[in-house]
Write a protein that holds these residues in place. Structure first.
Motif, PDB file in Angstrom:
ATOM      1  N   CYS A  24      11.380  11.632  -0.403  1.00 15.54           N
ATOM      2  CA  CYS A  24      10.348  11.897   0.527  1.00 15.54           C
ATOM      3  C   CYS A  24       9.618  13.001   0.066  1.00 15.54           C
ATOM      4  CB  CYS A  24      10.940  12.189   1.855  1.00 15.54           C
ATOM      5  SG  CYS A  24      11.977  11.126   2.772  1.00 15.54           S
ATOM      6  N   THR A  25       8.174  12.983  -0.161  1.00 18.37           N
ATOM      7  CA  THR A  25       7.677  13.887  -0.993  1.00 18.37           C
ATOM      8  C   THR A  25       6.422  14.388  -0.012  1.00 18.37           C
ATOM      9  OG1 THR A  25       5.922  12.116  -1.802  1.00 18.37           O
ATOM     10  CG2 THR A  25       7.847  12.739  -3.279  1.00 18.37           C
ATOM     11  N   GLY A  27       2.954  15.648   1.614  1.00 16.55           N
ATOM     12  CA  GLY A  27       1.507  14.898   1.685  1.00 16.55           C
ATOM     13  C   GLY A  27       0.745  15.408   2.782  1.00 16.55           C
ATOM     14  N   HIS A  72       4.608  18.205   4.833  1.00 15.74           N
ATOM     15  CA  HIS A  72       4.846  16.776   4.896  1.00 15.74           C
ATOM     16  C   HIS A  72       3.727  16.051   5.965  1.00 15.74           C
ATOM     17  CE1 HIS A  72       8.587  16.197   2.610  1.00 15.74           C
ATOM     18  NE2 HIS A  72       8.760  17.224   2.931  1.00 15.74           N
ATOM     19  N   PRO A 278      10.679  14.881   6.746  1.00 14.48           N
ATOM     20  CA  PRO A 278      10.180  14.302   5.511  1.00 14.48           C
ATOM     21  C   PRO A 278      10.347  12.617   5.643  1.00 14.48           C
ATOM     22  CG  PRO A 278      11.407  15.864   5.028  1.00 14.48           C
ATOM     23  CD  PRO A 278      11.596  16.056   6.708  1.00 14.48           C
ATOM     24  N   LEU A 279      11.475  11.985   6.296  1.00 19.25           N
ATOM     25  CA  LEU A 279      11.444  10.734   6.335  1.00 19.25           C
ATOM     26  C   LEU A 279      10.505   9.963   7.257  1.00 19.25           C
ATOM     27  CD1 LEU A 279      15.047   8.766   6.895  1.00 19.25           C
ATOM     28  CD2 LEU A 279      12.857   8.135   7.939  1.00 19.25           C
ATOM     29  N   ARG A 282       7.165   9.930   5.812  1.00 14.04           N
ATOM     30  CA  ARG A 282       7.071   8.623   4.876  1.00 14.04           C
ATOM     31  C   ARG A 282       6.832   7.259   5.766  1.00 14.04           C
ATOM     32  NH1 ARG A 282      11.861   6.818   0.791  1.00 14.04           N
ATOM     33  NH2 ARG A 282      10.918   4.805   0.181  1.00 14.04           N
ATOM     34  N   ALA A 283       7.654   7.262   6.833  1.00 14.95           N
ATOM     35  CA  ALA A 283       7.391   6.185   7.611  1.00 14.95           C
ATOM     36  C   ALA A 283       6.152   5.914   7.994  1.00 14.95           C
ATOM     37  CB  ALA A 283       8.310   6.186   8.688  1.00 14.95           C
ATOM     38  N   ARG A 285       3.277   7.140   7.152  1.00 15.71           N
ATOM     39  CA  ARG A 285       2.413   6.997   5.989  1.00 15.71           C
ATOM     40  C   ARG A 285       2.293   5.346   5.766  1.00 15.71           C
ATOM     41  NH1 ARG A 285       3.601  12.175   4.213  1.00 15.71           N
ATOM     42  NH2 ARG A 285       1.892  13.395   4.497  1.00 15.71           N
ATOM     43  N   VAL A 286       3.282   4.793   5.720  1.00 20.15           N
ATOM     44  CA  VAL A 286       3.323   3.494   5.747  1.00 20.15           C
ATOM     45  C   VAL A 286       2.739   2.745   6.699  1.00 20.15           C
ATOM     46  CG1 VAL A 286       4.997   1.243   5.689  1.00 20.15           C
ATOM     47  CG2 VAL A 286       5.733   3.416   4.195  1.00 20.15           C
ATOM     48  N   LEU A 298      11.708   1.684   7.900  1.00 16.52           N
ATOM     49  CA  LEU A 298      12.313   3.123   7.616  1.00 16.52           C
ATOM     50  C   LEU A 298      12.724   3.777   8.850  1.00 16.52           C
ATOM     51  CD1 LEU A 298       9.217   4.331   5.223  1.00 16.52           C
ATOM     52  CD2 LEU A 298      11.825   4.229   4.417  1.00 16.52           C
TER      53      LEU A 298
END
Length: 383
Positions: A24-25, A27, A72, A278-279, A282-283, A285-286, A298
């Protein structure tokens, strides 16, 4: 190396920790949803305090955790119940937290909204409650943050019926310089809020809540619903005036509520997004790409951890949140203001570790394993 974790029946069971974290980067902020993480505070473990003392906060570690969330793309919901408002953090500490976090948000370009309550007033009449709300609103607005108007224990005790809520909230909304978020926190999070909005009948309470919003739609950015009832949230969401957002506070059903349906969706303001930051980012952003299935793939597996952390007594979920922050390396100790680290059992904490590790939440799984091993040994688990 195998860990032996305590089970509910008093036995130990073997668990093999994960060796690699989920990637998880950091963003930028999201495009399809507005998402806040209600953030915890880091206690100062060296302060000479007792559970009844004012909170001693490690400001450097507390602000560093907020920078982690902002990196994030998440917003920070500050000085909320996740930060132990009314459970170790008093108004003086909350005011300092608001000022420091708002200044940090300006410095890094992070989004922030802060809790406005009446916790400097244990009890009082309606005039005193109104003045307490006004004092806290002024602090938040002077700090340059958006206001989240929280439920008031004092108002729950003093209100004679729905008309008192309409009067207090109407007065406060007329005063607000910018649109606020209204927060409806259910009694599972705080038993003192039973019967909020003037009735223990949730249909009647919802009617009063919507009446407050309908009278001042230009002053309400959105509403945060924390009732752990997905159907009720969806029904309320569909009745909101145009332009008023629904921010889910449902830590049991957040993936489906954020994903939404053909008639709308919820944004998010969640305590579980403290450990999931972070997770979760990421979700979302999807989801920004329109991939609802990928978003759910996710986020759905995280619900078991969230339901575990928020199991009754729900108000003690903060203990698991801080445990995971320590295991993840965001702070150097597992101590909480008010001594709340003792509010959950070792069995509960061990399961929280296992679920979080399975998800890949720990940036350094080896560090998390070593710290969990240390905690187990303190409780007498030596295998």
């Amino acid at each position: 190396m195998t860990l032996h974790l305590p089970a509910a029946d008093g036995t130990l069971r073997a668990y093999e920790p994960r060796t690699e974290p989920l990637a998880c980067t950091p963003g930028t902020p999201f495009t399809s949803r507005t998402v806040f993480s209600a953030a915890h505070v880091v206690a100062d473990p060296f302060a000479d305090v007792t559970p009844d003392s004012p909170a001693a906060v490690d400001w450097d570690a507390t602000l560093a955790f907020r920078r982690h969330l902002w990196s994030h793309g998440l917003g920070v919901a500050e000085a909320m119940d996740t930060a132990q408002r009314g459970m170790g953090l008093d108004w003086a500490g909350a005011a300092e937290l608001i000022r420091r976090s708002a200044a940090e948000a300006r410095a890094v370009g992070g989004r922030i909204a802060c809790g406005v309550g009446t916790d400097q007033l244990p009890a009082g009449n309606l005039a005193e409650i109104r003045a307490a709300y006004e004092e806290q609103l002024a602090v938040v607005e002077e700090a340059g943050a958006q206001a989240i108007v929280m439920a008031s224990r004092a108002l729950a005790a003093a209100a004679r019926g729905p008309e008192d809520y309409l009067e207090i909230y109407g007065h406060l909304l007329r005063q607000a310089a910018e649109p606020v978020i209204l927060h409806w926190l259910g009694p599972m999070f705080d038993p003192a809020l039973e019967g909020y909005w003037g009735s223990s009948d949730l249909d009647a309470a919802t009617g009063t809540f919507l009446e407050v919003i309908a009278a001042h739609p230009d002053k309400v950015d959105g509403v945060k619903i924390s009732l752990l009832d997905a159907g009720r949230e969806v029904a309320l969401r569909r009745r909101l005036p145009q332009g008023v957002r629904c921010y889910t506070g449902d830590d049991f059903h957040y993936p489906e509520l954020i994903a939404g349906d053909e008639q709308g969706f919820s944004h998010a303001l969640l305590g579980i997004f403290d450990p999931l930051g972070p997770l979760a980012a990421r979700a979302v952003r999807v989801l920004d790409t329109g991939d609802v299935q990928g978003f759910r793939a996710l986020l759905d597996p995280t619900v078991e951890l969230s339901r575990h952390l928020f199991r009754p007594p729900t108000r003690f979920y903060k203990t698991g949140v801080v445990l995971l922050a320590w295991l993840a390396g965001h702070q150097d100790h597992f101590a909480m203001v008010g001594g709340l680290q003792s509010a959950r059992s070792l069995t509960h904490l061990a399961r929280a570790y296992e679920l979080a590790d399975t998800l890949g939440l720990f940036p350094d799984p080896k560090l998390a394993e070593e710290r969990m091993r240390t905690l187990l040994s303190l409780y007498g688990v030596t295998r």
